[in-house]
Design an enzyme around this catalytic site. Sequence first.
Site, short mmCIF file in Angstrom:
data_model
loop_
_atom_site.label_atom_id
_atom_site.label_comp_id
_atom_site.label_asym_id
_atom_site.label_seq_id
_atom_site.Cartn_x
_atom_site.Cartn_y
_atom_site.Cartn_z
N HIS A 84 0.90 -1.22 0.11
CA HIS A 84 -0.08 -0.06 0.01
C HIS A 84 0.65 1.13 -0.12
O HIS A 84 0.38 2.29 -0.51
CB HIS A 84 -1.11 -0.01 1.29
CG HIS A 84 -1.68 -1.02 1.64
ND1 HIS A 84 -2.46 -1.64 0.71
CD2 HIS A 84 -1.49 -1.93 2.67
CE1 HIS A 84 -2.79 -3.11 1.30
NE2 HIS A 84 -2.30 -3.02 2.49
N THR A 227 -6.17 6.92 7.43
CA THR A 227 -6.66 6.83 6.18
C THR A 227 -6.82 5.74 5.19
O THR A 227 -6.78 5.86 3.96
CB THR A 227 -5.98 8.03 5.29
OG1 THR A 227 -4.38 7.99 5.28
CG2 THR A 227 -5.93 9.53 5.93
#
Length: 286
Positions: A84, A227
């Site tokens: 990610h 987030t």
Amino acid sequence: MCVLNRRRFIVFLQFLLLAAKQASGQFNYDQQGRDWAGTCATGRSQSPIRLADNTAIRRPIPRIRFTNYNRALQSPLIMTNNGHTANIVLPPTNNGQRASIQGGLLPGTFEAQSVHFHWGSANSRGSEHLINGQRYDVEMHIVHKNVRYATVAEASLRPDGLAVLGVMLQAVPTLISTHFGLNRILDRLPQVIRDQSSTMIAGQLTMNDLLGRIPTGRFYSYNGSLTTPDCAESVTWTVFSDSVKLPRPQIAKFWDLPDERSLPLINNYRHPQEINGRPIFQRTLI
Ligand SMILES: *[C@@H]1O[C@H](CO)[C@@H](O)[C@H](O)[C@H]1NC(C)=O
Ligand SMILES: [Zn+2]
């Protein structure tokens, strides 16, 4: 009827699969997070948001006080492509203590745990927060944990558990910017161009080296969330108004990383979230 039920069942199975994937850390940025479930979908204090001078509440907030930010971090400093982002787990500094922050609107003392980045692509910018409508090229997050809690996992369950510093990185065309600390990290990005691969960042680095020479007196602060899934609403955000300038070829190294599907890991930022009446503070210079 039967067909309808079967369809519903399949939708339900797909939902379970999605939930399981996200719980096990499998998520992607194909829809900038619009397809993430759980608190990511239902939360009312989510991040990132749009920050702006004309909507922020200006206050004479204390400065952020940095402790051990000037001390060399212990070796080894390891950066991992976790599918990610490029993530660096922060060790304690050479006096055995962690780098920490207090002051600002922080509800306590918070110790630095990790650093990671959100970026765009060759033709798009990738910061998560927008400042006065502007998206920056890259946003660096320095994740800190309240000393009251033992682990990041435990802290993420508490509203005062985490404090993240957001630093905007801006690509500049020439090599005039020589940002010693961050350049050393960006230099190592080609060593993590496989999913789950790690590299060692050699030599001595301090947290101040990472922050660069940005003036830390100007910032926005608000209550928000992580987030990435599970988007826990446990973060006091401090986003600095000033940006760090880095040569574009250095920033470009982010765009070569792959995600866990071996697809290009680009545009790994979440779309801006609703403010839902939260106060957004801005530190005024006294
Ligand atoms: C965050 O929420 C707490 C609890 O409601 C509040 O006391 C604090 O002032 C808030 N901080 C910011 C930066 O909005
Ligand atoms: Zn982040």
